[in-house]
Each structure stands twice: as C-alpha cells, then as structure tokens.
Design an enzyme around this catalytic site. Structure first.
Site, PDB file in Angstrom:
ATOM      1  N   HIS A 265       0.684  -1.064  -0.118  1.00  0.00           N
ATOM      2  CA  HIS A 265       0.195   0.304   0.159  1.00  0.00           C
ATOM      3  C   HIS A 265       0.464   0.718   0.136  1.00  0.00           C
ATOM      4  O   HIS A 265       1.123   2.345  -0.579  1.00  0.00           O
ATOM      5  CB  HIS A 265      -1.160  -0.831   1.168  1.00  0.00           C
ATOM      6  CG  HIS A 265      -1.656   1.174   1.381  1.00  0.00           C
ATOM      7  ND1 HIS A 265      -2.642   0.826   0.811  1.00  0.00           N
ATOM      8  CD2 HIS A 265      -1.506   2.653   1.407  1.00  0.00           C
ATOM      9  CE1 HIS A 265      -3.995   2.604   1.049  1.00  0.00           C
ATOM     10  NE2 HIS A 265      -2.750   2.809   1.865  1.00  0.00           N
ATOM     11  N   GLU A 266       1.387   1.489   0.676  1.00  0.00           N
ATOM     12  CA  GLU A 266       2.910   2.705   1.326  1.00  0.00           C
ATOM     13  C   GLU A 266       3.439   2.697   0.080  1.00  0.00           C
ATOM     14  O   GLU A 266       4.314   3.307  -0.708  1.00  0.00           O
ATOM     15  CB  GLU A 266       3.590   2.748   2.751  1.00  0.00           C
ATOM     16  CG  GLU A 266       2.711   2.529   3.520  1.00  0.00           C
ATOM     17  CD  GLU A 266       1.501   3.707   3.893  1.00  0.00           C
ATOM     18  OE1 GLU A 266       1.887   4.750   2.858  1.00  0.00           O
ATOM     19  OE2 GLU A 266       0.386   3.236   3.945  1.00  0.00           O
ATOM     20  N   HIS A 269       1.678   4.627  -3.050  1.00  0.00           N
ATOM     21  CA  HIS A 269       1.336   5.685  -2.773  1.00  0.00           C
ATOM     22  C   HIS A 269       3.168   6.510  -3.175  1.00  0.00           C
ATOM     23  O   HIS A 269       3.649   7.461  -3.982  1.00  0.00           O
ATOM     24  CB  HIS A 269       1.865   5.878  -1.048  1.00  0.00           C
ATOM     25  CG  HIS A 269       0.389   6.403  -0.742  1.00  0.00           C
ATOM     26  ND1 HIS A 269      -0.543   6.808  -1.219  1.00  0.00           N
ATOM     27  CD2 HIS A 269      -0.601   5.337   0.236  1.00  0.00           C
ATOM     28  CE1 HIS A 269      -1.689   6.612  -0.615  1.00  0.00           C
ATOM     29  NE2 HIS A 269      -1.479   5.649   0.513  1.00  0.00           N
TER      30      HIS A 269
END
Length: 502
Positions: A265-266, A269
């Site tokens: 997820h990160e 980003h």
C-alpha cells in the site's frame, strides 16, 4: 521566460523547501524521535509551519499572480505554466484567509495530539486523548470558518485533500456504495464457506517479513535508491524531496497480511511520488493532484495487484522460500483464499476489500458530527461502537480497537477519510482501463512483469501532476466519469467464486 513567472516559481520552490524540512521532522517524529523530545519537536514544527505560511502568503505572491493572470503563460489551463499560475492562485487565495496564529496552533496541536494518541492507544484510554481532540476540533472549525464554504463547514476541510469535492456528493456516492456492499458481504457470510485464515496467523518472522516486503515493493517499481522503509505506529508514506520518499509499516509475526499489504500500500503511494516530475518539485505540475488519486495508486497495488490470483501465481514460490515453516502443507489457492478472507472486523487497516469502505463510511459520518457539534467529543467511543454494530454487526471491546485506532484525527486530518473510498473507486476504474490498454494484466502479473503497469501509471497519471483535476483525469483516461460499477465488478468477480456463489 517571463520574469514574473520565474519569480513566482522561485517563491513556490522556496516555500516547498521549508515544508520539506517540516515533513522530515514529521517523519522522524513518527519513527525515531525519543519520547522526551516531543514537546520541543512540536515547537520546531510549529515554527516551520508558520514560516512556510508566511512565505506562501506574502503580498508579492498576489502581485505576481495578478500580473500573470492575463498573460500568454496562463492561457492554456492545462499546460505546465497555466497549471502553475492557476493552482498557485487557488492556493494563495485560500491561505491568505488563514491567520498565521491559527496555522501555528494547528501544527502544535497536531504534533502534541499525535504524541498523546500514541500513549492513549497503548493505554487503551480515550480520556487521555480527549482534551487534545477537543482542541483540534475547535481549531478545525476556526479553519473552516476562515476559509469559507458554500454548503457546510466540512466542505472547507474536504477541499484540502480532494479539491472541489463536496460533502453532499460524497454522501450520495458512499451511500450508493454501501447499498451494494452490504448485501454482498451478507451473501458471503451466509455462504457457509470459511477461508483457511490460520495460514496467515502462523509464525512469519519479522526479518523475513521485511525482506519479503522489500522484494515485492521493488518488483512493483518502488525505487529504494530514492526511498526507504521504516517502522512506525501507524503506516504512512511521505515525500521529503524529489528523490527522498519514505514508507513505513508495522510488524506482527502472527499476522502476515498487516505488514505485507501495508508495505504494498505505502509503496503504491511512493511509486506515485517517485513518478512525479522531479524537476518540478514544489510546483503544481510536480505535485499530486488529490489524495483520492494518490489513494487509488496505493489501493491498486495493494488490492487489485497484490491480492490477485495472478500476483500469487508468481509470488507463491517466493513466499514458500521466505517462510518455509508457515508454508508447510499450504497450496497457492489456499493462501490466495486466506489473504482474501471476508469477515467484518474492527481494524480499518486490516479490513478485507469487501468491508473496508464500511469502515470509511463510519468515520466519514462521525467526523462530520464532531465538527458540527452534533456529537460531543466525550460521546465518541459510544457513537463509534453504535456505528460498528449498525454497519458491520460487531462492536469494539475497547478504545484501542475502536476510536483510537487511527492517527488521522490526532493529526488534525479532518476530511481525509473519504479519500480512501474515492481511491478504491478510482483504482478499479483505472485498472480496468490499464487492463485493456496493456492487453491483459493477469498474464503480465503471472510472469512477474509489473513494470508495464507502473509505466502506464507514470504516463497517464503521475507525470501530469495537477495539470488536470481528479475528475478530469479519470474522464480523460477512461472516457467515463467516476462510478462504482468497476469496483463492484472487481469484488464480485473475485469473491463470489471464492465463496461458491458464482
């Protein structure tokens, strides 16, 4: 190049330099800062936020923007120069309405609030955090009134994260999504089929989790020579400069999903931040367009890629190598079922795809009520429990697993939560288009070829920065306005067969 334009860009880059230093202190505060240093860190960050506000609201900005408004550089609204003038004008007009004292007080309250939240969460004691939250809410009300709004105060705060979005529109979109999700979750719960979730609860040593997570993050395109992975209380990603992207996670040796999908997820980003044009760092064409679009990148890599069967057809042998004890007797399809297990749960960041948006709707409704005063702060724990019973059929046994689980309100991020659901909607619609354009993503992922998707995202989204709004980007790329149909097609297409409902 126009002298006024060069001066404007110089002012913007200078302000961005100050903000990047503040971001570095914020990253350090949430990763390595000694506990006793918290009060002085609040003063450091308060000083820098005030300095950045001074730089972004000095009268020279207004003079330059007025001079450039009718110039040839501003005619093409979507060009780099047009975008810079248009977006800096929008930002300037908003910032000059905010008193510097309020900006500084919000920074100080959020830094101290996050430190208090960490302690309150560890102690499972909302009362320790309540005074901080009360102060933050009052300051956010002042912010909304200073900036102004057309319909309701929440609009002013939502605009910080999803420019031009309106509360009433999001309420409609999320309400429709809830109507479609609830029966899907109910059907799955009634199916009688249970995924072998004990697999992901087996011992997964922390060191192996970190190494495996880094391997996967690198495979999907996160560049570790321009970033790094660290540990924190609540995972996040922050961009400290054009070649300095920090991602974080947290580890539980008996909960594989938490750290691994947190890293994906990160990293998603981070891939967005690393895909922005570094030579334009500090200027609108070199900045992300909205948090909804930013979240679409993280949710795409976490869920549409990372939780796909094709992804695990490639990564399953690697998982076996990194976790030989946990992998004993496990098939690839069993692991796939385990990581896609649907079960209403208490913790948002650990929620499955089908129930995740229900967690967001709870927060979206509660923070509006807190801001309006309809919900007194001391009633938040009880209101949280009531919403969870209504929407997910469960209730937290304590504050740590209830209203203290997220860092956002302690960081004064009111209006942030709905961008997570927008991210899910954007991600599914964009992924469908990428699948068409690239001739079948499943075949690519089965072979471990993830970079074609990354390059597609670089070209279609990242390099444009703020040249187009979020809604304009989606329309340009997919030919359609944002809708919930792609997300529901994705969820039904994957989950119904897993639960014998297709």
């Amino acid at each position: 190049m126009n002298t006024a334009y060069e001066q404007l860009c110089g002012l913007a880059k200078e302000a961005a330099l100050v903000e990047s230093v503040e971001a570095l202190l914020g990253w350090d505060e949430r990763t390595y800062l000694p506990e006793a240093a918290g009060d002085y860190r609040a003063e450091q960050m308060t000083f820098l936020s005030g300095l950045a506000h001074q730089k972004r609201t000095q009268p020279k900005w207004g003079e330059l923007l007025d001079e450039l408004a009718g110039s040839d550089l501003a005619k093409d609204l979507h060009s780099d120069t047009g975008t810079t003038i248009r977006q800096l004008k929008r930002d300037y007009d908003k910032r000059v309405k905010l008193p510097q004292l309020l900006v500084e007080e919000l920074t100080r309250a959020s830094v101290l609030g996050q430190q208090a939240w960490v302690k309150a969460r560890a102690a499972n004691d909302f009362a320790m955090f309540q005074p901080h939250l009360t102060k933050i809410i009052e300051l956010k009300r002042q912010q909304a009134e200073a900036v102004g709004y057309e319909d309701q105060p929440y609009d002013a705060l939502l605009d910080d994260y999803e420019p031009q979005a309106r509360t009433k529109d999001l309420t409609s979109v999320l309400g429709k999504l809830r109507q479609e999700l609830v029966p899907l979750v109910h059907a799955i719960m009634e199916s009688g089929k249970v995924a072998p979730v004990e697999i992901v609860s087996r011992l997964h040593p922390r060191g192996a989790q970190e190494a495996f997570g880094k391997t996967a993050a690198a495979a999907i395109g996160f560049e570790f020579q321009r970033g790094r992975l660290d540990v924190t209380h609540h995972p996040f990603c922050t961009e400290l400069g054009p070649n300095d992207c920090r991602i974080t996670t947290r580890y539980d040796e008996h909960h594989f999903n938490g750290a691994f999908f947190g890293i994906l997820h990160e990293a998603g980003h981070g891939i967005y931040d690393q895909g922005l044009r570094s030579e334009l760092f500090g200027l609108p064409p070199g900045q992300f367009v909205s948090l909804g679009i930013h979240e679409s990148q993280s949710r795409m890599w976490e869920n549409l890629v990372g939780r796909s069967n094709a992804f695990w057809q490639y990564f399953f042998p690697k998982w076996q190598e990194f976790f030989p004890v946990a992998a004993e007797g496990v098939t690839q399809q069993q692991l796939f079922a385990a990581i896609n297990h649907v079960q209403p749960s208490l913790i948002r960041v650990e929620a499955d795809e089908a129930t995740y948006n229900l967690h967001i709707i709870v927060r979206f409704e509660l923070e509006q009520a807190l801001l309006s005063g309809d919900l007194p702060v001391n009633d938040l724990p009880a209101a949280w429990m009531e919403k969870y019973r209504e929407y997910l059929g469960i209730a937290p046994p304590n504050d740590a697993n209830g209203c203290l689980q997220d860092v956002h309100w302690s960081a004064a991020l009111f209006g942030y939560f709905p961008t997570y659901s927008l991210g899910n909607l954007y991600a599914s619609q964009l992924f469908e288009q990428a699948d068409k354009d690239l001739g079948g993503l499943n075949d690519l992922m089965k072979r471990g070829e993830f970079l074609q998707l990354k390059l597609w995202l670089n070209e279609k989204i990242h390099r444009h920065g703020q040249c187009y709004s979020a809604s304009e980007l989606v329309q340009r790329i997919t030919g359609k306005p944002l809708g919930s149909e792609p997300l529901m097609r994705h969820l039904r297409g994957k989950l119904l067969p897993l639960y014998g409902l297709a």
